[in-house]
Scaffold this motif. Structure first.
Motif, PDB file in Angstrom:
ATOM      1  N   ASP A  64       0.849  -1.195   0.000  1.00  0.00           N
ATOM      2  CA  ASP A  64       0.000   0.000   0.000  1.00  0.00           C
ATOM      3  C   ASP A  64       0.882   1.241   0.000  1.00  0.00           C
ATOM      4  O   ASP A  64       1.304   1.708   1.058  1.00  0.00           O
ATOM      5  N   ALA A  65       1.145   1.761  -1.178  1.00  0.00           N
ATOM      6  CA  ALA A  65       2.020   2.934  -1.301  1.00  0.00           C
ATOM      7  C   ALA A  65       1.398   4.192  -0.708  1.00  0.00           C
ATOM      8  O   ALA A  65       2.079   5.191  -0.522  1.00  0.00           O
ATOM      9  N   ARG A  66       0.107   4.137  -0.404  1.00  0.00           N
ATOM     10  CA  ARG A  66      -0.571   5.285   0.196  1.00  0.00           C
ATOM     11  C   ARG A  66      -0.577   5.231   1.716  1.00  0.00           C
ATOM     12  O   ARG A  66      -1.096   6.137   2.371  1.00  0.00           O
ATOM     13  N   ALA A  67      -0.006   4.190   2.292  1.00  0.00           N
ATOM     14  CA  ALA A  67       0.066   4.088   3.753  1.00  0.00           C
ATOM     15  C   ALA A  67       0.889   5.248   4.302  1.00  0.00           C
ATOM     16  O   ALA A  67       1.863   5.678   3.687  1.00  0.00           O
ATOM     17  N   THR A  68       0.481   5.743   5.456  1.00  0.00           N
ATOM     18  CA  THR A  68       1.235   6.837   6.077  1.00  0.00           C
ATOM     19  C   THR A  68       2.501   6.278   6.714  1.00  0.00           C
ATOM     20  O   THR A  68       2.608   5.078   6.989  1.00  0.00           O
ATOM     21  N   TYR A  69       3.451   7.173   6.966  1.00  0.00           N
ATOM     22  CA  TYR A  69       4.670   6.752   7.646  1.00  0.00           C
ATOM     23  C   TYR A  69       4.328   6.195   9.029  1.00  0.00           C
ATOM     24  O   TYR A  69       4.964   5.245   9.491  1.00  0.00           O
ATOM     25  N   ALA A  70       3.319   6.751   9.680  1.00  0.00           N
ATOM     26  CA  ALA A  70       2.906   6.255  11.003  1.00  0.00           C
ATOM     27  C   ALA A  70       2.364   4.835  10.895  1.00  0.00           C
ATOM     28  O   ALA A  70       2.681   3.979  11.738  1.00  0.00           O
ATOM     29  N   GLU A  71       1.544   4.565   9.880  1.00  0.00           N
ATOM     30  CA  GLU A  71       1.007   3.213   9.692  1.00  0.00           C
ATOM     31  C   GLU A  71       2.132   2.211   9.417  1.00  0.00           C
ATOM     32  O   GLU A  71       2.148   1.118   9.975  1.00  0.00           O
ATOM     33  N   ILE A  72       3.059   2.608   8.557  1.00  0.00           N
ATOM     34  CA  ILE A  72       4.191   1.726   8.250  1.00  0.00           C
ATOM     35  C   ILE A  72       5.043   1.532   9.497  1.00  0.00           C
ATOM     36  O   ILE A  72       5.461   0.418   9.819  1.00  0.00           O
ATOM     37  N   GLY A  73       5.275   2.616  10.238  1.00  0.00           N
ATOM     38  CA  GLY A  73       6.049   2.529  11.469  1.00  0.00           C
ATOM     39  C   GLY A  73       5.422   1.569  12.460  1.00  0.00           C
ATOM     40  O   GLY A  73       6.128   0.791  13.116  1.00  0.00           O
ATOM     41  N   HIS A  74       4.101   1.590  12.563  1.00  0.00           N
ATOM     42  CA  HIS A  74       3.408   0.661  13.459  1.00  0.00           C
ATOM     43  C   HIS A  74       3.654  -0.778  13.025  1.00  0.00           C
ATOM     44  O   HIS A  74       3.861  -1.655  13.871  1.00  0.00           O
ATOM     45  N   GLN A  75       3.666  -1.029  11.716  1.00  0.00           N
ATOM     46  CA  GLN A  75       3.897  -2.385  11.196  1.00  0.00           C
ATOM     47  C   GLN A  75       5.315  -2.870  11.459  1.00  0.00           C
ATOM     48  O   GLN A  75       5.535  -4.040  11.735  1.00  0.00           O
ATOM     49  N   VAL A  76       6.287  -1.966  11.308  1.00  0.00           N
ATOM     50  CA  VAL A  76       7.695  -2.392  11.370  1.00  0.00           C
ATOM     51  C   VAL A  76       8.383  -2.069  12.693  1.00  0.00           C
ATOM     52  O   VAL A  76       9.537  -2.428  12.888  1.00  0.00           O
ATOM     53  N   GLY A  77       7.688  -1.366  13.594  1.00  0.00           N
ATOM     54  CA  GLY A  77       8.265  -1.077  14.900  1.00  0.00           C
ATOM     55  C   GLY A  77       9.171   0.137  14.936  1.00  0.00           C
ATOM     56  O   GLY A  77      10.142   0.160  15.689  1.00  0.00           O
ATOM     57  N   LEU A  78       8.857   1.148  14.116  1.00  0.00           N
ATOM     58  CA  LEU A  78       9.623   2.394  14.112  1.00  0.00           C
ATOM     59  C   LEU A  78       8.679   3.583  14.244  1.00  0.00           C
ATOM     60  O   LEU A  78       7.478   3.458  13.990  1.00  0.00           O
ATOM     61  N   SER A  79       9.232   4.731  14.583  1.00  0.00           N
ATOM     62  CA  SER A  79       8.425   5.954  14.587  1.00  0.00           C
ATOM     63  C   SER A  79       8.192   6.415  13.150  1.00  0.00           C
ATOM     64  O   SER A  79       8.926   6.017  12.231  1.00  0.00           O
ATOM     65  N   ALA A  80       7.188   7.265  12.969  1.00  0.00           N
ATOM     66  CA  ALA A  80       6.904   7.792  11.637  1.00  0.00           C
ATOM     67  C   ALA A  80       8.107   8.550  11.076  1.00  0.00           C
ATOM     68  O   ALA A  80       8.442   8.415   9.895  1.00  0.00           O
ATOM     69  N   SER A  81       8.795   9.323  11.925  1.00  0.00           N
ATOM     70  CA  SER A  81       9.949  10.095  11.442  1.00  0.00           C
ATOM     71  C   SER A  81      11.105   9.170  11.039  1.00  0.00           C
ATOM     72  O   SER A  81      11.807   9.442  10.061  1.00  0.00           O
ATOM     73  N   ALA A  82      11.289   8.065  11.753  1.00  0.00           N
ATOM     74  CA  ALA A  82      12.345   7.114  11.388  1.00  0.00           C
ATOM     75  C   ALA A  82      12.021   6.443  10.053  1.00  0.00           C
ATOM     76  O   ALA A  82      12.907   6.234   9.223  1.00  0.00           O
ATOM     77  N   VAL A  83      10.735   6.123   9.826  1.00  0.00           N
ATOM     78  CA  VAL A  83      10.318   5.536   8.548  1.00  0.00           C
ATOM     79  C   VAL A  83      10.570   6.534   7.428  1.00  0.00           C
ATOM     80  O   VAL A  83      11.114   6.182   6.379  1.00  0.00           O
ATOM     81  N   LYS A  84      10.203   7.803   7.652  1.00  0.00           N
ATOM     82  CA  LYS A  84      10.412   8.830   6.613  1.00  0.00           C
ATOM     83  C   LYS A  84      11.889   8.961   6.269  1.00  0.00           C
ATOM     84  O   LYS A  84      12.249   9.031   5.092  1.00  0.00           O
ATOM     85  N   ARG A  85      12.754   8.977   7.280  1.00  0.00           N
ATOM     86  CA  ARG A  85      14.196   9.080   7.021  1.00  0.00           C
ATOM     87  C   ARG A  85      14.673   7.898   6.178  1.00  0.00           C
ATOM     88  O   ARG A  85      15.451   8.070   5.237  1.00  0.00           O
ATOM     89  N   ARG A  86      14.216   6.699   6.523  1.00  0.00           N
ATOM     90  CA  ARG A  86      14.621   5.513   5.763  1.00  0.00           C
ATOM     91  C   ARG A  86      14.083   5.554   4.333  1.00  0.00           C
ATOM     92  O   ARG A  86      14.796   5.218   3.385  1.00  0.00           O
ATOM     93  N   VAL A  87      12.822   5.955   4.167  1.00  0.00           N
ATOM     94  CA  VAL A  87      12.250   6.047   2.815  1.00  0.00           C
ATOM     95  C   VAL A  87      13.020   7.074   1.997  1.00  0.00           C
ATOM     96  O   VAL A  87      13.367   6.829   0.834  1.00  0.00           O
ATOM     97  N   ASP A  88      13.325   8.216   2.585  1.00  0.00           N
ATOM     98  CA  ASP A  88      14.118   9.245   1.878  1.00  0.00           C
ATOM     99  C   ASP A  88      15.471   8.680   1.464  1.00  0.00           C
ATOM    100  O   ASP A  88      15.927   8.890   0.328  1.00  0.00           O
ATOM    101  N   ARG A  89      16.133   7.945   2.378  1.00  0.00           N
ATOM    102  CA  ARG A  89      17.437   7.356   2.069  1.00  0.00           C
ATOM    103  C   ARG A  89      17.309   6.311   0.959  1.00  0.00           C
ATOM    104  O   ARG A  89      18.129   6.267   0.035  1.00  0.00           O
TER     105      ARG A  89
END
Length: 161
Positions: free
Chosen positions: A17-42
Motif C-alpha cells: 500500500d504505497a498510500r500508507a502513512t509513515y505512522a502506519e508503516i512505522g506501526h507495522q515495522v516497529g519504528l516511529s513515523a519520522s524514522a520511517v520517513k528518514r529511511r524512505v528518503d534514504r
C-alpha cells in the motif's frame, strides 16, 4: 545498496500500500513515523525506491487479452535497436532479451485476439525481424506486483541472516 530487515519490511509495506502513512508503516515495522520517513528518503536517494504509482487493472482500460511474442532477429541485431523499435508499440508492456533460439520476448496487452494479431503483423514487418512465435495467455495463475517478492534473507535453518 545493502538493505537490512527494516528496509525490506518498509519496502514490503509500501508495495502492499504505497498510500500508507509513515505512522502506519512505522506501526507495522516497529519504528516511529519520522524514522520511517528518514529511511524512505534514504532508499529513494540510493535508488532502491524508484517511485510510487497506482496499479490499474488492464481490463479496466480495455486490455483484456495478453500474449507473449518471441522475436527472431536477423544476424547481429543489437538489443538497443530492438528496444527502440518495440517502444513505439503501446501494446508492448514488457520486453527482454533472452537465452535460447529467440532474441527477445515481448509481453503484449491488447483488446482482443484480433488486436494481438495486428500487433504481431506490425512487429513482423520490422526490418530486423525474421519471424515471430506467439502464445496467448489463457489465465493468470500468479501475479506479483513488481518489487513485492523480496528475496528471503533467512539461511536454511530459518534464522535471519
Amino acid at each position: 545498496m545493502e538493505l537490512d530487515r527494516l528496509d525490506r519490511d518498509i519496502i514490503t509495506a509500501l508495495v502492499e500500500d504505497a498510500r500508507a502513512t509513515y505512522a502506519e508503516i512505522g506501526h507495522q515495522v516497529g519504528l516511529s513515523a519520522s524514522a520511517v520517513k528518514r529511511r524512505v528518503d534514504r532508499l529513494r536517494e540510493a535508488g532502491a525506491i524508484t517511485g510510487f504509482s497506482a496499479r490499474v487493472a488492464p481490463q479496466a482500460l480495455g486490455w483484456t487479452t495478453e500474449a507473449y511474442v518471441e522475436l527472431f532477429c536477423q544476424g547481429k541485431t543489437k538489443p538497443s535497436d530492438i528496444a527502440l523499435a518495440v517502444a513505439r508499440f503501446p501494446e508492448v508492456v514488457g520486453a527482454a532479451t533472452i537465452t535460447g533460439e529467440a532474441d527477445a520476448l515481448l509481453h503484449i496487452r491488447a483488446t482482443d485476439v484480433r488486436h494481438v494479431e495486428q500487433v504481431i503483423e506490425r512487429l513482423a514487418a520490422e526490418s530486423f525481424v525474421v519471424r515471430t512465435k506467439s502464445a496467448i495467455v489463457l489465465s493468470r495463475l500468479i501475479e506479483t506486483p513488481t518489487g513485492a517478492a523480496l528475496p528471503d534473507t533467512r539461511n536454511r535453518s530459518g534464522v535471519s541472516a
